[in-house]
Design a protein around this motif. Structure first.
Motif, short mmCIF file in Angstrom:
data_model
loop_
_atom_site.label_atom_id
_atom_site.label_comp_id
_atom_site.label_asym_id
_atom_site.label_seq_id
_atom_site.Cartn_x
_atom_site.Cartn_y
_atom_site.Cartn_z
N CYS A 14 0.84 -1.20 0.00
CA CYS A 14 0.00 0.00 0.00
C CYS A 14 0.87 1.24 0.00
O CYS A 14 1.80 1.36 0.80
N CYS A 15 0.54 2.17 -0.87
CA CYS A 15 1.34 3.39 -0.91
C CYS A 15 1.02 4.25 0.30
O CYS A 15 -0.10 4.28 0.80
N ASN A 16 2.02 4.91 0.78
CA ASN A 16 1.96 5.66 2.02
C ASN A 16 0.86 6.72 2.02
O ASN A 16 0.22 6.96 3.04
N TRP A 17 0.65 7.38 0.89
CA TRP A 17 -0.16 8.59 0.90
C TRP A 17 -1.65 8.36 0.73
O TRP A 17 -2.45 9.15 1.19
N CYS A 18 -2.01 7.30 0.03
CA CYS A 18 -3.44 7.07 -0.16
C CYS A 18 -3.89 5.76 0.47
O CYS A 18 -4.64 5.74 1.43
N VAL A 42 4.63 1.14 1.34
CA VAL A 42 5.67 1.61 0.41
C VAL A 42 5.44 3.10 0.15
O VAL A 42 4.31 3.57 0.24
N PRO A 43 6.52 3.84 -0.14
CA PRO A 43 6.35 5.28 -0.32
C PRO A 43 5.39 5.63 -1.46
O PRO A 43 4.65 6.61 -1.37
N CYS A 44 5.43 4.83 -2.52
CA CYS A 44 4.55 5.07 -3.66
C CYS A 44 4.35 3.73 -4.33
O CYS A 44 5.22 2.86 -4.24
N SER A 45 3.25 3.56 -5.02
CA SER A 45 3.02 2.26 -5.65
C SER A 45 4.15 1.89 -6.62
O SER A 45 4.46 0.73 -6.80
N CYS A 46 4.79 2.90 -7.20
CA CYS A 46 5.84 2.59 -8.17
C CYS A 46 7.14 2.16 -7.49
O CYS A 46 8.11 1.82 -8.16
N CYS A 67 -1.84 -1.63 -3.94
CA CYS A 67 -2.78 -0.52 -3.88
C CYS A 67 -2.04 0.81 -3.93
O CYS A 67 -1.01 0.99 -3.29
N GLY A 68 -2.59 1.74 -4.67
CA GLY A 68 -1.98 3.06 -4.77
C GLY A 68 -3.05 4.12 -4.94
O GLY A 68 -4.25 3.82 -4.99
N CYS A 69 -2.60 5.34 -5.05
CA CYS A 69 -3.53 6.46 -5.27
C CYS A 69 -4.21 6.29 -6.63
O CYS A 69 -3.67 5.68 -7.53
N HIS A 70 -5.36 6.88 -6.77
CA HIS A 70 -6.05 6.83 -8.07
C HIS A 70 -5.18 7.52 -9.12
O HIS A 70 -4.47 8.48 -8.80
N ASP A 73 -3.77 11.11 -8.97
CA ASP A 73 -3.63 11.58 -7.59
C ASP A 73 -2.32 11.19 -6.93
O ASP A 73 -2.13 11.45 -5.75
N CYS A 74 -1.43 10.54 -7.66
CA CYS A 74 -0.19 10.08 -7.05
C CYS A 74 0.55 11.28 -6.47
O CYS A 74 0.64 12.33 -7.10
N HIS A 75 1.07 11.13 -5.27
CA HIS A 75 1.74 12.26 -4.62
C HIS A 75 3.09 12.57 -5.23
O HIS A 75 3.73 13.53 -4.85
N TYR A 76 3.53 11.72 -6.11
CA TYR A 76 4.75 12.03 -6.88
C TYR A 76 4.36 12.22 -8.34
O TYR A 76 5.14 11.94 -9.24
N THR A 77 3.15 12.67 -8.55
CA THR A 77 2.59 13.03 -9.85
C THR A 77 2.29 11.85 -10.77
O THR A 77 1.17 11.68 -11.21
N GLY A 79 3.87 8.43 -10.49
CA GLY A 79 4.33 7.10 -10.09
C GLY A 79 3.37 6.00 -10.46
O GLY A 79 3.76 4.97 -11.03
N ASN A 80 2.09 6.23 -10.18
CA ASN A 80 1.14 5.12 -10.41
C ASN A 80 0.88 4.86 -11.90
O ASN A 80 0.44 3.78 -12.27
N TYR A 81 1.18 5.83 -12.75
CA TYR A 81 1.05 5.56 -14.19
C TYR A 81 2.11 4.54 -14.64
O TYR A 81 1.84 3.68 -15.48
S1 FES Z 1 2.01 8.11 -3.86
FE1 FES Z 1 0.31 6.76 -3.95
S2 FES Z 1 0.68 5.85 -5.90
FE2 FES Z 1 2.31 7.29 -5.85
#
Ligand code: FES
Ligand code: SF4
Ligand code: SF4
Lengths: 144, 331
Positions: A14-18, A42-46, A67-70, A73-77, A79-81
């Motif tokens: 799970c990503c930290n932010w979402c 994890v800091p980000c899903s990526c 799991c990650g941000c939608h 919405d990724c907090h690193y712009t 990452g999830n793409y």
């Molecule tokens: S911070 Fe949540 S997917 Fe990148």
């Protein structure tokens, strides 16, 4: 002989932010989901590289969910793409090698979606339970 | 039989050496037998005249050699490239893995190369091979009467399914400009995809369990050029072959193919060098096929400077679940 009841072991990255916050919210709201889900933050899903997924299976996971941000919405712009393409390709390869495709999943869960988090986990655990133990991508040396 | 002759290439190499355009030549040299032609760096015209060969056994892709060699040599290096090799050449340039200024590339037209294993299966006890219009005239240690083998019957898999006779990079071309071919190279992947998961699992268990972890596939691959490979790490768990479990085979093969996904030009070297005849191209092509289907047609190495699909994205990409189930729940 005593037969142990089968309980799947699920690893959830799970990503930290979402999603991690979403899991927290599920807890705060006292929503139920099985204790067989072990969350790895994890800091980000990526941050999750394909080796993490394989290692989880090696060490005894029966299912792995990421799991990650939608998207958007990724907090690193972005990452999830990247995650989306990477995991699509990896899971498709696992499927190609004959590993049951229900054992892997990617789900986008925001910090506000505690209920979605619990529902997703319930559903995933159920799907993996139906498959039974992971036999195809296991490492016998790591068996408990 | 190749249309370009050895003499044509030799004359050109000697000319370029003597007028000082290049300092050395990366070419093919006869090995112990006629069929084990090996790469060699020729330093002089005399050496070339004696050892240089060009025939149906020049399967080696020289692109990867440039990664280390261009660092170490003085002046320019002449390299011969078949059409498929030029894709690797471009891909390596895209990744800034060698210095273009130090290389003089001659594109060589190619009629397909021989798979030594197929030839050995067709003829036992080969002592010498001669290329003729009718095919390969093979003399054996048992018999004075040579056997003629049609080259179409012993081509490398990658040549049977050749994707392009077109050179995408060169300084000078010898032979005609070829064309990109609409090959059937994804058919086998599609056949596997159409099987059930159980059948696929059995198929791959059978193939992957043959792996002896010699790392030849990695070492020959022009996309695998990291100086410190993950698999050299003792903690990777796959540094040497572990006989205990199939997991390590699966992991090695998934990760090897994954690390070149989007960068693999489908040059076919991995499958060619595998001593166990594991069809590694079926793993690489699965990624290529998926990428083509999900993110648009992409041929690695077609041009210098293209962005590999796995370091790129669009806002509308398919979700992993959609990719998995795009042909229906089970297929
Ligand atoms: S911070 Fe949540 S997917 Fe990148
Ligand atoms: S070349 Fe073949 S046997 Fe050697 S590591 Fe690669 S797949 Fe395994
Ligand atoms: S993975 Fe195989 S086919 Fe692809 S670039 Fe490497 S050696 Fe060539």
């Amino acid at each position: 002989m005593q037969v142990k009841e089968y309980k799947p072991l699920i690893v959830a990255f799970c990503c930290n932010w979402c999603s991690y916050a979403g899991a927290d919210l599920a807890g705060n709201n006292r929503l139920n989901y099985p204790a067989d889900v072990k969350i790895i933050r994890v800091p980000c899903s990526c941050r999750v590289n394909p080796m993490f997924i394989l290692r989880a299976f090696q060490r005894g996971a029966d299912g792995v969910i990421l799991c990650g941000c939608h998207p958007g919405d990724c907090h690193y712009t972005s990452g999830n793409y990247y995650t989306r393409r990477r995991m699509a390709m990896l899971f498709s390869m696992l499927d190609y090698l004959g590993i049951e495709r229900e054992r892997t999943r990617v789900e986008w869960v925001s910090a506000a979606e505690g209920a979605k988090f619990a529902a997703t986990m319930n559903e995933f655990v159920e799907a993996v339970s139906a498959l039974g133990e992971n036999k195809r991508l296991e490492d016998l040396r790591c068996k408990r | 039989m190749q249309k370009i002759t050895r003499e044509q290439l030799l004359d050109r190499a000697v000319a370029l050496l003597s007028d000082g355009t290049v300092n050395s030549v990366l070419g093919w040299q006869k090995g112990e037998f006629d069929y084990d032609v090996t790469p060699h760096i020729f330093k002089s015209a005399d050496e070339l005249k004696e050892g240089f060969v060009w025939n149906d056994f020049c399967y080696a892709n020289f692109s990867k050699y440039l990664v280390l060699k261009t660092d170490r040599i003085e002046g320019k290096l002449l390299v011969f490239l078949k059409p498929c090799d030029t894709y690797s050449f471009n891909q390596l340039l895209t990744e800034h893995r060698f210095d273009r200024e130090k290389v003089y590339a001659i594109g060589v037209g190619c009629e397909g190369m021989v798979d030594v294993n197929k030839l050995k299966a067709a003829v036992d006890g080969i002592s010498s091979i001669e290329a003729t219009e009718e095919g390969l005239k093979v003399t054996t240690i048992y018999d004075d009467e040579p056997t003629v083998v049609a080259i179409e019957n012993v081509l490398l898999e990658r040549c049977v399914n050749c994707k392009s006779k077109k050179h995408v990079a060169y300084d000078e071309l010898m032979g005609e400009e070829g064309e990109i071919i609409d090959s059937a190279r994804f058919d086998e992947v599609a056949a596997l995809e159409a099987m059930t998961a159980d059948e696929r699992f059995a198929f791959w268990q059978n193939e992957l369990s043959k792996c002896i972890r010699c790392n030849a596939c990695r070492d020959a691959c022009p996309a695998c050029t990291c100086e410190n490979c993950v698999f050299n790490n003792p903690n990777s768990g796959v540094e040497t072959k572990a006989p205990v479990t199939s997991f390590e085979e699966q992991m090695f093969h998934i990760i090897r193919a994954y690390h070149v996904a989007g960068r693999c030009t489908d040059c076919g070297e991995c499958s060619r060098v595998c001593p166990q005849n594991i069809p590694l191209h079926l793993l690489n092509r699965k990624f290529i096929k998926d990428i083509n289907e999900c993110y648009g047609d992409y041929q690695a190495g077609e041009e210098v400077g293209m962005r590999a699909p796995l370091v790129d994205y669009t806002l509308e990409d398919l979700e992993p679940g959609e990719v998995l189930n795009r042909r229906g729940e089970d297929a």
